[in-house]
Write an enzyme that holds these catalytic residues in place. Sequence first.
Site, short mmCIF file in Angstrom:
data_model
loop_
_atom_site.label_atom_id
_atom_site.label_comp_id
_atom_site.label_asym_id
_atom_site.label_seq_id
_atom_site.Cartn_x
_atom_site.Cartn_y
_atom_site.Cartn_z
N LYS A 184 70.91 26.72 76.70
CA LYS A 184 69.26 26.53 76.71
C LYS A 184 68.72 26.20 77.79
CE LYS A 184 64.93 26.39 74.05
NZ LYS A 184 64.33 26.30 73.49
N SER B 154 62.02 29.84 70.58
CA SER B 154 62.50 30.51 71.98
C SER B 154 63.75 30.48 72.36
CB SER B 154 61.62 29.06 72.76
OG SER B 154 62.49 28.01 72.16
N SER C 103 63.26 27.12 66.79
CA SER C 103 62.88 27.74 68.09
C SER C 103 64.68 27.71 67.91
CB SER C 103 63.14 27.28 69.57
OG SER C 103 61.79 27.12 69.20
N1 GLN Z 1 58.00 29.65 68.19
C1 GLN Z 1 56.94 27.90 68.12
C2 GLN Z 1 56.13 28.26 68.85
O1 GLN Z 1 55.55 28.46 70.36
C3 GLN Z 1 58.11 26.98 68.71
C4 GLN Z 1 59.06 26.86 69.57
C5 GLN Z 1 59.62 25.42 69.90
O2 GLN Z 1 60.44 24.91 68.57
N2 GLN Z 1 60.42 25.44 70.44
O3 GLN Z 1 55.90 26.29 69.49
#
Ligand code: GLN
Length: 486
Positions: A80, A155, A179
Site C-alpha cells: 500500500k 482504503s 481499511s
Molecule cells: N473508511 C474509514 C475512514 O475513512 C477507515 C479508513 C481506514 O481504515 N484507513 O476513515
Amino acid sequence: MSDELCRLSLTDLSRRLQAGEVSPMEVTEAFLSRIERLDGSLRAYLTVDARGAREQARAAQARLARGEGGPLTGIPLALKDILATRGLRTTCASQMLAAFVPPYDATVVARLREAGAVFLGKVNLDEFAMGSSTETSAFGPTHNPWQRDCTPGGSSGGSAAAVAADLCTASLGSDTGGSIRQPASHCGVVGLKPTYGRVSRFGLIAYASSLDQIGPLTKEVRDAALLLSAIAGHDPKDSTSLRAPVPDYPAALGREIAGLTVGVPREYLGEGVDPEVQEAVRRALATLEGLGARLAEVSLPHTEYAVAAYYLIATAEASSNLARYDGVKYGLRVAGKNLLETYLRTRTQGFGPEVRRRIMLGTYALSAGYYEAYYRKASQVRALIRRDFDAAFATCDVLAGPVAPTPAFRLGEKLADPLTMYLSDIFTIPVNLAGLPAISVPCGFSRAGLPIGLQILGPPLGDEVVLQTAYAFEQATDFHRHKPPL
Ligand code: GLN
C-alpha cells in the site's frame, strides 16, 4: 503457465520456490507481464518497480541457490502506497506527496526485505487512507476485479484488487477503521488487521495513530499467518509496539475449533444489513457450528455510537498528524507572498476535498470550547465500546459477523454523500476503537456475483484464535478458490 504461477497462494508458491521447481526471476517476470496486461483496466498499481523487483528476484534466486532462503524468499508482494520505501516514491495517493521519495524503509518493509521478498510496486488507496472506496485517491480510483463498475472498497483498495486479480501473491495494507477488512471482503480475499501494537507502525504514514495498524491481504488464511509472523514483533522505533513474544501463527492453524464459543453480536445482523449479506453470514455461522463450535448470542450495546466517536477521534488525530505538510519540510510546496499564504496554497492544492474536510472536522473537535463536548465525549464512548467487547470475550473465544453491511457498491454511488460512506464502516470501526484483531475471510457471493466476507474478531492479542477459526472455516468451504472473470 505463467498466469498459473500468479494464481498460486503464497504457501504454494513458497513450496515451489523452495523445491527449486520455479525461480524467483521466472515468477517475477510472470507478474510483471500480467500487471502490464491487466492493470490498465483495474488501476491497482500507482508505481510498478520493475527494475527493483528484478534486482530483488535475482538476489532471492542466489539466496535460494545457497540454501539460505526462508518462506518469503522470492515471493512477489505489493505494498500500500502509505508504507515508506527507501528510494521508491511513496505518495499516499495525494498530490501532497506525489513526488516524495522516502530516505528510509518502514519497519515492515525492512523486515520483508530481509526475508527476501520481492516488491512489485506500490498500490492505490484513498488519499492518506481516508475513505472506503479508493475513490479519494488523487490518481483516480481502482476498479473491483469482480465488476469493473464497482469500487474495490478502501482504503486499501489497490492492495485487495491486486491480490484478487493475481497481480501479486499477497500485499500489505493498513487498517484504521476497516481499511484492510472491508476491501478484502469486497474483493473476495483474506484481510487481517492484527491487534493494535502487534506490528510496528514505523514508516506507516500516520492517519490516526491510536487506531492505525498494518496487516496482510492474501489469497488464503495460511498466507496471512506467514506474513504476520514476518512483520509482527516489538520495534524500538515505535513506542506503541508491543513487547509480547510473537507466537508461531502458522502453527495455530491446524487446531480444531470444536469446543470454541463463537459470539454473534445481535447488533451486527439487524436492520440496515443487506439480506444477501445476512444470509451468507448466517450460513457461515452454521458452518462454524457444524465444525463443533458453539454459537452464543451476545450484545455490543454501544455499537451505534462507534461511527460518530470514530469520526471525531480519527479526524482529531489526523488534523494533528497532517499538520506536518506545510510546504516547508518536504512534500508539495506552492509558494505564496508570505508564510501564511504559502501554508494556505500548499495545503489547499496538496490535499483533496475529503482530506480537507477531515482536517477541518478534527481541528474543530479539538478546539477550545468544543473539546469537552466532542473529543472528550468520543473518548468516553471509546471506553464503553472496549467494555462491551471485554464483556463479550469473558464468555466467548471469538466473535463473528459481517465485515460490511453491503457487498461492493458502484463507483460514484456514495461520493456525493460522505455520511452514507462513513456508515458503511459500522462493523469494522469498533474493532479499531478497542484495538482488537479481526479478519475478513470469503464466505459467499451476492446474486450479482460480488464477494461477501465473514468477519472474525478476537480479544487483544488473540490473533492466533482469529487465524485458527478463519482457517477452519476456509478449509470447510471453497469461496476462496473462486477467481474474478478477467
Ligand atoms: N473508511 C474509514 C475512514 O475513512 C477507515 C479508513 C481506514 O481504515 N484507513 O476513515
